[in-house]
Design an enzyme around this catalytic site. Structure first.
Site, PDB file in Angstrom:
ATOM      1  CG  HIS A 192      -1.957  -0.316  -4.090  1.00  0.00           C
ATOM      2  ND1 HIS A 192      -2.410   0.742  -3.740  1.00  0.00           N
ATOM      3  CD2 HIS A 192      -2.549  -1.213  -3.053  1.00  0.00           C
ATOM      4  CE1 HIS A 192      -3.194   0.837  -2.565  1.00  0.00           C
ATOM      5  NE2 HIS A 192      -2.913  -0.597  -2.175  1.00  0.00           N
ATOM      6  CD  GLU A 202      -3.004   4.102  -6.174  1.00  0.00           C
ATOM      7  OE1 GLU A 202      -3.192   5.340  -6.245  1.00  0.00           O
ATOM      8  OE2 GLU A 202      -2.421   3.327  -5.182  1.00  0.00           O
ATOM      9  CB  SER A 249      -0.843  -0.091   1.304  1.00  0.00           C
ATOM     10  OG  SER A 249      -1.644  -0.954   1.299  1.00  0.00           O
ATOM     11  CG  ASN A 259      -3.544   3.755   0.531  1.00  0.00           C
ATOM     12  OD1 ASN A 259      -4.793   3.931   0.606  1.00  0.00           O
ATOM     13  ND2 ASN A 259      -3.001   2.545   0.384  1.00  0.00           N
TER      14      ASN A 259
HETATM   15  N1  NAD Z   1      -6.240  -4.292   3.599  1.00  0.00           N
HETATM   16  C1  NAD Z   1      -6.359  -3.337   2.759  1.00  0.00           C
HETATM   17  O1  NAD Z   1      -7.285  -2.792   2.463  1.00  0.00           O
HETATM   18  C2  NAD Z   1      -5.023  -3.447   1.761  1.00  0.00           C
HETATM   19  C3  NAD Z   1      -5.554  -2.915   0.743  1.00  0.00           C
HETATM   20  C4  NAD Z   1      -4.602  -2.926  -0.697  1.00  0.00           C
HETATM   21  C5  NAD Z   1      -3.203  -3.431  -0.401  1.00  0.00           C
HETATM   22  N2  NAD Z   1      -2.935  -3.899   0.901  1.00  0.00           N
HETATM   23  C6  NAD Z   1      -1.685  -4.557   1.165  1.00  0.00           C
HETATM   24  O2  NAD Z   1      -1.756  -6.090   0.958  1.00  0.00           O
HETATM   25  C7  NAD Z   1      -0.737  -6.880   1.718  1.00  0.00           C
HETATM   26  C8  NAD Z   1      -1.476  -7.754   2.653  1.00  0.00           C
HETATM   27  O3  NAD Z   1      -2.381  -7.153   3.454  1.00  0.00           O
HETATM   28  P1  NAD Z   1      -3.891  -7.952   4.001  1.00  0.00           P
HETATM   29  O4  NAD Z   1      -4.750  -6.760   4.157  1.00  0.00           O
HETATM   30  O5  NAD Z   1      -4.197  -9.042   2.915  1.00  0.00           O
HETATM   31  O6  NAD Z   1      -3.376  -8.379   5.424  1.00  0.00           O
HETATM   32  P2  NAD Z   1      -3.527  -9.769   6.126  1.00  0.00           P
HETATM   33  O7  NAD Z   1      -3.194  -9.281   7.571  1.00  0.00           O
HETATM   34  O8  NAD Z   1      -5.093  -9.885   5.980  1.00  0.00           O
HETATM   35  O9  NAD Z   1      -2.789 -10.670   5.733  1.00  0.00           O
HETATM   36  C9  NAD Z   1      -1.492 -10.602   5.826  1.00  0.00           C
HETATM   37  C10 NAD Z   1      -0.906 -12.191   5.183  1.00  0.00           C
HETATM   38  O10 NAD Z   1       0.670 -11.976   5.376  1.00  0.00           O
HETATM   39  C11 NAD Z   1       1.000 -13.326   5.970  1.00  0.00           C
HETATM   40  N3  NAD Z   1       2.342 -12.908   6.706  1.00  0.00           N
HETATM   41  C12 NAD Z   1       2.361 -12.476   7.909  1.00  0.00           C
HETATM   42  N4  NAD Z   1       3.459 -12.403   8.409  1.00  0.00           N
HETATM   43  C13 NAD Z   1       4.306 -12.873   7.492  1.00  0.00           C
HETATM   44  C14 NAD Z   1       5.813 -13.098   7.302  1.00  0.00           C
HETATM   45  N5  NAD Z   1       6.541 -13.012   8.273  1.00  0.00           N
HETATM   46  N6  NAD Z   1       6.269 -13.882   6.257  1.00  0.00           N
HETATM   47  C15 NAD Z   1       5.309 -14.137   4.925  1.00  0.00           C
HETATM   48  N7  NAD Z   1       3.806 -14.068   5.271  1.00  0.00           N
HETATM   49  C16 NAD Z   1       3.431 -13.614   6.383  1.00  0.00           C
HETATM   50  C17 NAD Z   1      -0.130 -13.671   6.762  1.00  0.00           C
HETATM   51  O11 NAD Z   1      -0.051 -14.893   7.114  1.00  0.00           O
HETATM   52  C18 NAD Z   1      -1.170 -13.304   5.863  1.00  0.00           C
HETATM   53  O12 NAD Z   1      -1.337 -14.258   4.938  1.00  0.00           O
HETATM   54  C19 NAD Z   1      -0.238  -5.307   2.469  1.00  0.00           C
HETATM   55  O13 NAD Z   1       1.003  -5.283   1.872  1.00  0.00           O
HETATM   56  C20 NAD Z   1      -1.270  -4.427   2.573  1.00  0.00           C
HETATM   57  O14 NAD Z   1      -0.632  -3.155   2.555  1.00  0.00           O
HETATM   58  C21 NAD Z   1      -4.089  -4.030   2.063  1.00  0.00           C
END
Ligand code: NAD
Length: 283
Positions: free
Chosen positions: A141, A153, A120, A191
């Site tokens: 993204h 993005e 993000s 963001n």
């Molecule tokens: N939540 C949102 O609204 C959103 C939107 C766009 C992008 N993102 C981005 O997507 C990515 C994931 O976010 P999310 O919302 O799915 O989070 P989430 O907390 O739902 O999932 C995180 C994932 O990362 C894994 N993980 C945690 N620690 C780890 C490690 N040390 N090594 C490998 N895997 C690990 C977890 O097991 C899980 O599968 C982030 O970079 C976030 O910024 C999130």
């Protein structure tokens, strides 16, 4: 660099599972990797449940559901991503974790494969530079929930080739998204503009200007937003939101990006939003 047919997704959280669904329903062969077998099984179970619901509402046929499911492999082995044309990393918003993962992907994924991050806010260039193919690394993204939100993005670090960006834009378009190209600067477009607003909403609540419910009601009714700031923070995840603000503050040193203490305390307490059943609201 050829066309993209097979897509690897690393991470099975909110975004990873949404991306697996999106790519599979868009016709791509998908391999989604979770760290655990249980996490991999949960992706398939969630996808099946969602598709079953669509069949029962007659939005898709049972054959279409089966075709989508047949395109998805869930695994706990990173090595299974070796032949993917594109790998999208979507693990926790932590630069050290992502860098380590990109180092592993560099060893595993075939030389022609594009390595993308769904970060993000974090600097995509730092991920590009742990690989031997910085020209084939970019950000793609997506927004939450990935199957529904229209925008993508595409982030171009200074090392990325035009071909890589072209492929990423084409992938987003095939997934039915409106894609915009953005330079590699923290928060990109959305963001960087959204998070000062969310942070200041929490500050306003801390200052007792209005209740949480009333701030949410005000922003829905007054700005025609589909949800208020607290509901949105809970949807994004408070840990992810805090990581986003910290990365924005790191880059710009603007006080609007300095995460307010309530957010930090809630994350410390494990109240991360919808995904843990409690954030600003209870679920
Ligand atoms: N939540 C949102 O609204 C959103 C939107 C766009 C992008 N993102 C981005 O997507 C990515 C994931 O976010 P999310 O919302 O799915 O989070 P989430 O907390 O739902 O999932 C995180 C994932 O990362 C894994 N993980 C945690 N620690 C780890 C490690 N040390 N090594 C490998 N895997 C690990 C977890 O097991 C899980 O599968 C982030 O970079 C976030 O910024 C999130």
């Amino acid at each position: 660099m050829g066309d993209i047919n097979s897509v690897g997704i690393v991470g099975s959280g909110i975004m990873g599972s949404g991306l697996a669904e999106l790519a599979a329903t868009s016709g791509y062969d998908v391999i989604v990797r979770s760290r655990t077998r249980a996490g991999a099984d949960a992706v398939v179970a969630g996808l099946t449940k969602g598709l079953d619901k669509q069949v029962s509402k007659e939005r898709i046929t049972a054959d279409e559901r089966d075709a989508v499911l047949a395109r998805v492999i869930a695994t706990d082995h990173l090595g299974k991503l070796a032949e993917c044309d594109l790998v999208i990393e979507s693990v926790v918003e932590d630069l050290a974790v992502k860098k380590e993962l990109f180092g592993e992907l560099e060893q595993i994924v075939k030389p022609s494969g594009i390595l993308a991050t769904n970060t993000s806010t974090l600097p995509v260039i730092e991920l590009a530079m742990v690989t031997q193919r910085p020209d084939q690394v970019c950000g793609i993204h997506f927004f939450n929930p990935a199957p529904m939100m229209r925008l993508v993005e595409v982030i171009k670090p200074i090392t990325a080739s035009d071909d890589t960006i072209k492929s990423a834009l084409a992938f987003a378009t095939t997934c039915g998204k409106d894609a915009v190209e953005v330079v590699d600067r923290a928060g990109f477009v959305v963001n960087a503009l959204l998070f000062p607003y969310l942070n200041n909403a929490v500050r306003m609540y801390e200052q007792s200007t209005a209740t949480m419910d009333d701030i949410d009601t005000a922003m829905r009714g007054g700005c025609n937003f589909p949800m208020g700031p607290f509901a949105l923070l809970d949807l994004v995840g408070l840990d992810t939101s805090l990581a986003i603000l910290d990365a924005l503050y790191d880059e710009f040193r603007d006080s609007n990006y300095a995460a307010v203490s309530t957010l930090r305390r809630k994350v410390a307490a494990g109240q991360l939003g919808r995904k843990t059943g409690r954030g600003f609201y209870q679920y």
